[in-house]
Design a protein around this motif. Structure first.
Motif, PDB file in Angstrom:
ATOM      1  N   GLY A 169       1.150  -1.306  -0.020  1.00 28.40           N
ATOM      2  CA  GLY A 169      -0.054   0.261   0.315  1.00 28.40           C
ATOM      3  C   GLY A 169       0.583   1.185   0.012  1.00 28.40           C
ATOM      4  N   VAL A 170       1.905   1.471   0.548  1.00 33.01           N
ATOM      5  CA  VAL A 170       2.638   2.693   0.887  1.00 33.01           C
ATOM      6  C   VAL A 170       3.099   2.354  -0.957  1.00 33.01           C
ATOM      7  CG1 VAL A 170       4.715   3.524   2.267  1.00 33.01           C
ATOM      8  CG2 VAL A 170       3.400   1.962   2.836  1.00 33.01           C
ATOM      9  N   GLN A 171       3.925   1.692  -1.359  1.00 36.54           N
ATOM     10  CA  GLN A 171       4.421   2.009  -2.455  1.00 36.54           C
ATOM     11  C   GLN A 171       3.363   2.079  -3.431  1.00 36.54           C
ATOM     12  OE1 GLN A 171       5.970  -2.435  -2.917  1.00 36.54           O
ATOM     13  NE2 GLN A 171       8.360  -1.447  -3.497  1.00 36.54           N
ATOM     14  N   TRP A 172       2.107   1.797  -3.713  1.00 34.09           N
ATOM     15  CA  TRP A 172       1.133   2.592  -4.837  1.00 34.09           C
ATOM     16  C   TRP A 172       0.582   3.835  -4.191  1.00 34.09           C
ATOM     17  CZ3 TRP A 172       0.778   0.679  -9.271  1.00 34.09           C
ATOM     18  CH2 TRP A 172      -0.156  -1.258  -9.065  1.00 34.09           C
ATOM     19  N   ALA A 173       1.049   4.251  -3.146  1.00 33.41           N
ATOM     20  CA  ALA A 173       1.060   5.502  -2.846  1.00 33.41           C
ATOM     21  C   ALA A 173       2.307   6.365  -3.135  1.00 33.41           C
ATOM     22  CB  ALA A 173       0.634   6.122  -1.156  1.00 33.41           C
ATOM     23  N   GLY A 174       3.511   5.966  -3.233  1.00 32.15           N
ATOM     24  CA  GLY A 174       4.533   6.282  -3.950  1.00 32.15           C
ATOM     25  C   GLY A 174       4.263   6.618  -5.274  1.00 32.15           C
ATOM     26  N   PHE A 175       3.396   5.452  -6.243  1.00 41.15           N
ATOM     27  CA  PHE A 175       3.773   5.164  -7.162  1.00 41.15           C
ATOM     28  C   PHE A 175       2.042   7.384  -7.359  1.00 41.15           C
ATOM     29  CE2 PHE A 175       4.461   0.658  -7.478  1.00 41.15           C
ATOM     30  CZ  PHE A 175       5.713   1.117  -9.000  1.00 41.15           C
ATOM     31  N   VAL A 176       1.429   6.779  -6.588  1.00 42.07           N
ATOM     32  CA  VAL A 176       1.057   8.144  -6.965  1.00 42.07           C
ATOM     33  C   VAL A 176       0.699   9.638  -6.824  1.00 42.07           C
ATOM     34  CG1 VAL A 176      -1.449   9.566  -6.178  1.00 42.07           C
ATOM     35  CG2 VAL A 176      -1.328   6.504  -6.209  1.00 42.07           C
ATOM     36  N   VAL A 177       1.891  10.056  -5.841  1.00 45.91           N
ATOM     37  CA  VAL A 177       2.847  10.858  -5.233  1.00 45.91           C
ATOM     38  C   VAL A 177       3.716  11.390  -6.849  1.00 45.91           C
ATOM     39  CG1 VAL A 177       4.612  11.872  -4.081  1.00 45.91           C
ATOM     40  CG2 VAL A 177       2.378  10.770  -3.001  1.00 45.91           C
ATOM     41  N   ALA A 178       4.797  10.332  -7.591  1.00 39.30           N
ATOM     42  CA  ALA A 178       5.835  10.811  -8.374  1.00 39.30           C
ATOM     43  C   ALA A 178       5.124  10.685 -10.167  1.00 39.30           C
ATOM     44  CB  ALA A 178       6.814   9.032  -8.221  1.00 39.30           C
ATOM     45  N   PHE A 179       4.312   9.753  -9.697  1.00 37.56           N
ATOM     46  CA  PHE A 179       3.339  10.029 -11.167  1.00 37.56           C
ATOM     47  C   PHE A 179       2.154  11.305 -10.841  1.00 37.56           C
ATOM     48  CE2 PHE A 179      -0.331   9.772 -14.436  1.00 37.56           C
ATOM     49  CZ  PHE A 179      -0.256   9.078 -14.641  1.00 37.56           C
ATOM     50  N   THR A 180       2.156  12.034 -10.487  1.00 39.02           N
ATOM     51  CA  THR A 180       1.134  13.251 -10.024  1.00 39.02           C
ATOM     52  C   THR A 180       2.488  14.022 -10.386  1.00 39.02           C
ATOM     53  OG1 THR A 180      -0.688  12.737  -8.729  1.00 39.02           O
ATOM     54  CG2 THR A 180       0.090  14.580  -8.685  1.00 39.02           C
ATOM     55  N   GLY A 181       3.104  13.829  -9.945  1.00 37.04           N
ATOM     56  CA  GLY A 181       4.488  15.189  -9.825  1.00 37.04           C
ATOM     57  C   GLY A 181       5.200  15.375 -11.597  1.00 37.04           C
TER      58      GLY A 181
END
Length: 283
Positions: A118-130
């Motif tokens: 779950g934490v990694q998916w959150a990281g993916f979302v942050v990076a993709f948003t950036g």
């Protein structure tokens, strides 16, 4: 003393990697060399430097190492990298490059069954948003063509890195791959002969990029790599866009825009979350 050696080697390698972006951007912006010629001179110079380093260690048969598949990936990285820097700043290019490298390596890991938590998916979302924020139309957005080329460079380097992992002694493998990439670069330069341009400054920038920040830089990195944990080795590379950004501002008079700072923090922060969460021991 060991910790100091690790720090010095790692810092020198990261500076060298950032230096590739600064040298390529400076050459294509401020000199008359064309992207294809820069690619060819860089790969030839890198091959010669790596061959020399290997020969000094008593190994004079570099073509026993490496492969044509890895050489193609290396050439694809070097060529798209050069053409992309005709249109993006050093900082923007380094951010797109290393973001794409890490995303490629993480994505291939997922393809092979390494499921994110779950934490990694959150990281993916942050990076993709950036990334979306970085590429949205606006005054400070990079040209789409150059951005796509740099992302392709990152994908190629990510594939190259994964192919090289466990392929044998790293410096020897890299030397063999560089030597194999030279004919591919010469074919590119021949195909672009009608657009060929060269001057002394551009040639020297390309030689420095190939011999020093590529050839010697990779050799230094492979000296540091065995002394680093896998997590540290992955996350420390995220410092390269930051170093490139500072170099671009101080050496190339490039602007440091709010969009680049915010989007860069999101992309690099998101990827760092993915890497660190993936290496966290379960409770």
């Amino acid at each position: 003393m060991v910790q100091l050696r690790v720090f010095v080697l790692t810092a020198l390698a990261m500076i060298a990697f950032a230096g590739n972006s600064l040298l390529c951007r400076a050459a294509l912006r401020d000199t008359d060399i064309d992207a294809a010629s820069f690619t060819s001179v860089r790969l030839v110079s890198g091959a010669l430097m790596l061959w020399l380093l290997l020969a000094l260690r008593g190994n004079r048969q570099p073509l026993r190492y490496g492969s044509w598949g890895s050489a193609v990936a290396l050439f694809a990285y070097a060529a798209t990298f050069s053409f992309a820097y005709g249109g993006v700043s050093a900082a923007m290019g380094a951010l797109l490059l290393f973001g794409a490298v890490q995303a490629t390596m993480i994505g291939i890991g997922i393809w092979h069954g390494n499921r994110p938590n779950g934490v990694q998916w959150a990281g993916f979302v942050v990076a993709f948003t950036g990334l979306i924020g970085l590429l949205l139309p606006g005054l400070s957005a990079p040209p789409v063509g150059s951005a796509v080329l740099m992302i392709l460079a990152g994908v190629s380097w990510g594939i190259y890195s994964l192919r090289a992992k466990g392929a044998g002694e790293p410096t020897a493998v890299t030397t063999g791959n560089f030597i194999r990439s030279v004919p591919l670069a010469l074919v590119l330069s021949t195909a672009m002969l009608s657009r060929m341009e060269m001057d002394a400054a551009g040639f020297l920038y390309a030689v420095a990029s190939g011999a020093i920040t590529s050839g010697m830089g990779y050799a230094i990195w492979y000296m540091a790599l065995p002394l680093l944990r896998a997590t540290s080795a992955a996350t420390v590379q995220l410092s390269v866009p930051v170093i490139a950004a500072l170099g671009g501002v101080l050496l190339l008079n490039e602007p440091l825009t709010l969009r680049l700072v915010v989007a860069g923090a999101a992309i690099l922060g998101g990827i760092a979350i993915v890497i660190l969460a993936g290496n966290r021991k379960p409770a």
